[in-house]
Design a protein around this motif. Structure first.
Motif, short mmCIF file in Angstrom:
data_model
loop_
_atom_site.label_atom_id
_atom_site.label_comp_id
_atom_site.label_asym_id
_atom_site.label_seq_id
_atom_site.Cartn_x
_atom_site.Cartn_y
_atom_site.Cartn_z
N GLY A 39 0.81 -1.20 0.00
CA GLY A 39 0.00 0.00 0.00
C GLY A 39 0.83 1.23 0.00
O GLY A 39 1.08 1.94 0.71
N THR A 46 -2.02 3.04 -3.35
CA THR A 46 -1.36 1.78 -3.70
C THR A 46 -0.53 2.00 -4.95
O THR A 46 -1.05 2.38 -6.00
CB THR A 46 -2.40 0.67 -3.97
OG1 THR A 46 -3.17 0.45 -2.79
CG2 THR A 46 -1.71 -0.62 -4.37
N ILE A 252 -7.13 -4.59 -5.68
CA ILE A 252 -6.30 -3.72 -6.52
C ILE A 252 -6.70 -3.87 -7.99
O ILE A 252 -6.81 -2.89 -8.72
CB ILE A 252 -4.80 -4.04 -6.34
CG1 ILE A 252 -4.37 -3.77 -4.89
CG2 ILE A 252 -3.96 -3.22 -7.31
CD1 ILE A 252 -2.94 -4.19 -4.59
#
Length: 331
Positions: A39, A46, A252
């Protein structure tokens, strides 16, 4: 976050202004992918590494960065460059890049050979009608009037066994020729017009800006648009990641897909803003950038057209098995 591609290239950006299916080569830029899982750093974003080709449509990624779209979705994007979609596959597979933007045929071929790759989103596509963004061009006095006339002739493509020769062979077949009689010569896009002029090849398959440049010469003429003729609306690039990365980092991947989709929607609605980043992004002259024909930007994965391309890949022995586009696409 706003790293311009021009700063990552070692030079020769103009020579690489091509569309999809670029030739192989090793990525440049950072050798290690940012630690996306950690992160990243103080911003709370991120950090991800995204591979792009040194070509005009990649400017949409810079547009998305500049507009803060990726940041809005919690992502700090570092762009890394590769000379071809096939070259970026191992970088994505090993984690040097978290994601990449490249031609779908390379991804589908890699999966057929056992590499675990996943398509995340669409990116760009040929135009289903009107003026397309890649074309076959011949000499005006060549006597070549249809794709069938390419039988026994040599056509220049930037890379063998990719979208160029695949769609040209099928175009010739549709016009009544034996596609096995066509010959192809691999060479960089910037070299093609000179080789056509010298008579070393009989036809060239070129994207923008090489397409417009060649057609501005009265000694050349348009033979046709092979993508449009055989697979209207064919995706020229998609975004992809490795299967392991998608499995380990679903949030993500979802954020990246959402950011890319939003970016491409904006890019398609405002092509001029994408053109505006190109002079700094890749060292393209402003006049060239201003008049450049753009591909269709589309975040949707056009599964049916890709499946149709997969059938041609089997027909012409690019792969052994019909690619399962749905199975290789992140849900």
């Amino acid at each position: 976050m706003k790293k311009h591609l021009a700063k990552l290239l070692a030079g020769g950006a103009i020579a690489a202004m091509a569309l999809t299916g670029c030739g192989s080569g090793s990525p440049s830029g950072s050798s290690e992918a940012p630690a996306a899982e950690s992160g990243a750093a103080d911003s709370g974003l991120t950090k991800i590494a995204v591979g792009v080709l040194p070509i005009a449509p990649s400017g949409a990624m810079q547009y998305g960065i500049d507009e803060g779209i990726f940041e809005k979705h919690g992502l700090d994007v570092e762009l890394q460059t590769g000379q071809g979609g096939a070259a970026m596959l191992p970088a994505v597979s090993t984690g040097t890049m978290n994601f990449a933007v490249g031609n779908p045929l390379s991804v589908m071929t890699a999966v057929d050979k056992g590499l675990d790759m996943k398509i995340v989103s669409g990116y760009s596509a040929s135009r289903a009608e009107g003026e397309d963004n890649n074309a076959v061009i011949v000499k005006a006095d060549s006597g070549i009037e249809s794709f069938a006339d390419l039988a026994g002739k040599t056509t220049a493509v930037n890379t063998l066994k990719t979208q160029g020769d695949l769609t040209i062979m099928e175009s010739a077949a549709e016009d009544g020729a034996d596609p096995s009689k066509l010959k192809f010569s691999e060479m960089p896009f910037p070299d093609m017009e000179a080789q056509l002029e010298r008579g070393n090849v009989d036809a060239i398959w070129v994207p923008e800006p090489f397409q417009s440049k060649a057609l501005a010469n009265k000694d050349y003429k348009l033979l046709g648009y092979p993508n449009q003729k055989t697979l209207p609306g064919l995706p020229t690039m998609v975004t992809f990641t490795s299967g392991s990365y998608a499995e380990q980092n679903p949030e993500i991947v979802a954020d990246f897909k959402a950011a890319v989709t939003e970016t491409l929607k904006g890019a398609e609605a405002d092509n001029d803003s994408v053109r505006a980043v190109l002079p700094e992004f890749m060292g393209m002259p402003e006049e060239v950038a201003k008049n450049l024909k753009m591909e269709v930007f589309d975040g949707e994965v056009r599964s049916q057209v890709l499946s149709d391309m997969g059938e041609l890949m089997v027909k012409y022995k690019y792969v052994d098995n019909q690619p399962d586009v749905q199975a290789m696409t992140v849900k």
